[in-house]
Design an enzyme around this catalytic site. Structure first.
Site, PDB file in Angstrom:
ATOM      1  N   SER A 216       2.021   1.886  -0.108  1.00  0.00           N
ATOM      2  CA  SER A 216       2.217   1.723  -1.389  1.00  0.00           C
ATOM      3  C   SER A 216       3.280   0.549  -1.587  1.00  0.00           C
ATOM      4  O   SER A 216       4.390   0.447  -0.980  1.00  0.00           O
ATOM      5  CB  SER A 216       2.910   2.834  -2.231  1.00  0.00           C
ATOM      6  OG  SER A 216       3.525   2.692  -3.526  1.00  0.00           O
TER       7      SER A 216
ATOM      8  N   LEU B   7       1.389  -7.280  -2.019  1.00  0.00           N
ATOM      9  CA  LEU B   7       0.041  -6.776  -1.332  1.00  0.00           C
ATOM     10  C   LEU B   7       0.259  -6.043   0.081  1.00  0.00           C
ATOM     11  O   LEU B   7       1.102  -6.713   0.871  1.00  0.00           O
ATOM     12  CB  LEU B   7      -1.080  -7.790  -1.382  1.00  0.00           C
ATOM     13  CG  LEU B   7      -1.288  -8.360  -2.711  1.00  0.00           C
ATOM     14  CD1 LEU B   7      -2.516  -9.423  -2.424  1.00  0.00           C
ATOM     15  CD2 LEU B   7      -1.967  -7.559  -3.616  1.00  0.00           C
TER      16      LEU B   7
ATOM     17  N   HIS C 172      -4.460  -3.154  -0.445  1.00  0.00           N
ATOM     18  CA  HIS C 172      -5.028  -3.625  -1.358  1.00  0.00           C
ATOM     19  C   HIS C 172      -5.938  -4.561  -0.805  1.00  0.00           C
ATOM     20  O   HIS C 172      -7.191  -4.701  -1.066  1.00  0.00           O
ATOM     21  CB  HIS C 172      -4.036  -4.696  -1.764  1.00  0.00           C
ATOM     22  CG  HIS C 172      -2.655  -4.178  -2.514  1.00  0.00           C
ATOM     23  ND1 HIS C 172      -1.590  -3.892  -2.190  1.00  0.00           N
ATOM     24  CD2 HIS C 172      -2.854  -3.571  -3.642  1.00  0.00           C
ATOM     25  CE1 HIS C 172      -0.936  -3.584  -3.238  1.00  0.00           C
ATOM     26  NE2 HIS C 172      -1.611  -3.238  -4.168  1.00  0.00           N
TER      27      HIS C 172
ATOM     28  N   LYS D 177      -5.350   6.115  -3.797  1.00  0.00           N
ATOM     29  CA  LYS D 177      -4.171   6.587  -3.713  1.00  0.00           C
ATOM     30  C   LYS D 177      -3.531   6.691  -5.352  1.00  0.00           C
ATOM     31  O   LYS D 177      -2.948   7.932  -5.331  1.00  0.00           O
ATOM     32  CB  LYS D 177      -3.179   5.471  -3.077  1.00  0.00           C
ATOM     33  CG  LYS D 177      -1.931   6.134  -3.584  1.00  0.00           C
ATOM     34  CD  LYS D 177      -0.764   5.308  -2.694  1.00  0.00           C
ATOM     35  CE  LYS D 177       0.599   5.753  -3.349  1.00  0.00           C
ATOM     36  NZ  LYS D 177       0.759   4.928  -4.671  1.00  0.00           N
TER      37      LYS D 177
END
Ligand code: PAF
Length: 278
Positions: free
Chosen positions: A185, A33, A37, A149
């Site tokens: 990411s 994470l 997130h 995203k």
């Protein structure tokens, strides 16, 4: 935060909340994470009194040659972040809990699952639709929160929820970026220092395409220029830079209405994707 790995235990927890009239917001993730997130968890907390985050690296959305086996994992770190973010329950099942022996269903999708990621990763969206449908049911979610995203994924999840009349809402949160523009990411962990610097060119190329589209360029011109910039910046392969309608993911040759410019390209062995509203 409770940590549950078993479906029956999860059902008992969600039934307890539901019997008190409490709604459940779900944040589906594959773990490792980052702040993107955690922004989803923060949004989930605004949407419902109970928040479940799932961590499950879903094998059905990876093709055999892809990175399932080396997908980054850090469950202890993830647990600490979710505790701090105020998540009520982490559901971290094993594969046999999500896909028990005898599991026989698959999902085939057209529409927003076609083209772009659907062309380059044909396995992906059937697997995403399947796991999300299953997680929505297991978690008895009233609302699920996804990051923009993965814009095409959002379109796919909205479509499957609508088509299968799944009793939940789909919410999205704008992409969280590093100060230099790179979209956060989990796969950024694969980049070495040089790649991390080059990676900012993806966001910059999409910004360029968006500016050219707003100025009246055709999609072919704007996206072609963005692809050239990516190659100049050291991306070894550009899978696509493309314009789509925001509303239904349809193609546009020019910016006729609100759209999204999306790109995917390879830096060495690392494949990055990003998109911007335009
Ligand atoms: O975006 C992801 O991390 C995954 O595709 C998801 C939505 C958790 C499904 O496995």
């Amino acid at each position: 935060m409770r940590i549950i790995r078993d479906a029956a235990e999860l059902r008992a927890a969600t039934q307890g909340w539901k019997s008190q009239g409490e709604r459940i917001a779900l944040v589906p993730t594959m773990g490792y994470l980052h702040d993107g997130h955690l922004a989803l968890v923060a949004r989930a907390r605004q949407l419902a009194p109970r928040v479940i985050t799932t961590i499950f690296v879903n094998p059905t959305q990876f093709a055999p040659h892809e990175d399932l086996g080396r997908y980054p994992r850090d469950e202890a770190g993830d647990i600490a972040k979710l505790e701090a973010a105020g998540c009520d329950l982490l559901f971290a099942p094993g594969v046999p809990t999500v896909y028990p022996p005898g599991f026989a269903t698959s999902i085939t999708m057209r529409g927003p699952a076609e083209g772009l990621e659907g062309t380059h990763r044909p396995q992906m969206f059937g697997g995403v639709a399947l796991v999300c449908t299953r997680l929505f049911g297991l978690c008895a979610a009233d609302v699920a929160v996804f990051g923009e995203k993965d814009w095409q994924q959002v379109m796919v999840v909205r479509q499957v929820a609508r088509d299968l009349a799944l009793p939940l809402e789909i919410e999205t949160v704008p992409t969280i970026r590093a100060p230099d523009g790179l979209a956060l990411s989990s796969r950024n962990a694969y980049l070495d220092a040089a790649g991390r610097q080059q990676a900012t060119a993806l966001h910059a190329a999409l910004e360029h395409a968006a500016a050219r589209l707003r100025a009246g360029a055709t999609a072919a011109e704007a996206c072609g220029e963005a692809e050239a910039r990516l190659r100049e910046a050291g991306f070894r392969q550009v899978d696509y830079v493309a314009l789509r309608r925001a509303r239904d993911f349809g193609e546009m040759t020019r910016l006729e209405e609100a759209g999204r410019v999306l790109g995917a390209a390879w830096l060495g062995q690392v494949r990055l994707i990003d998109n911007l509203p335009v």
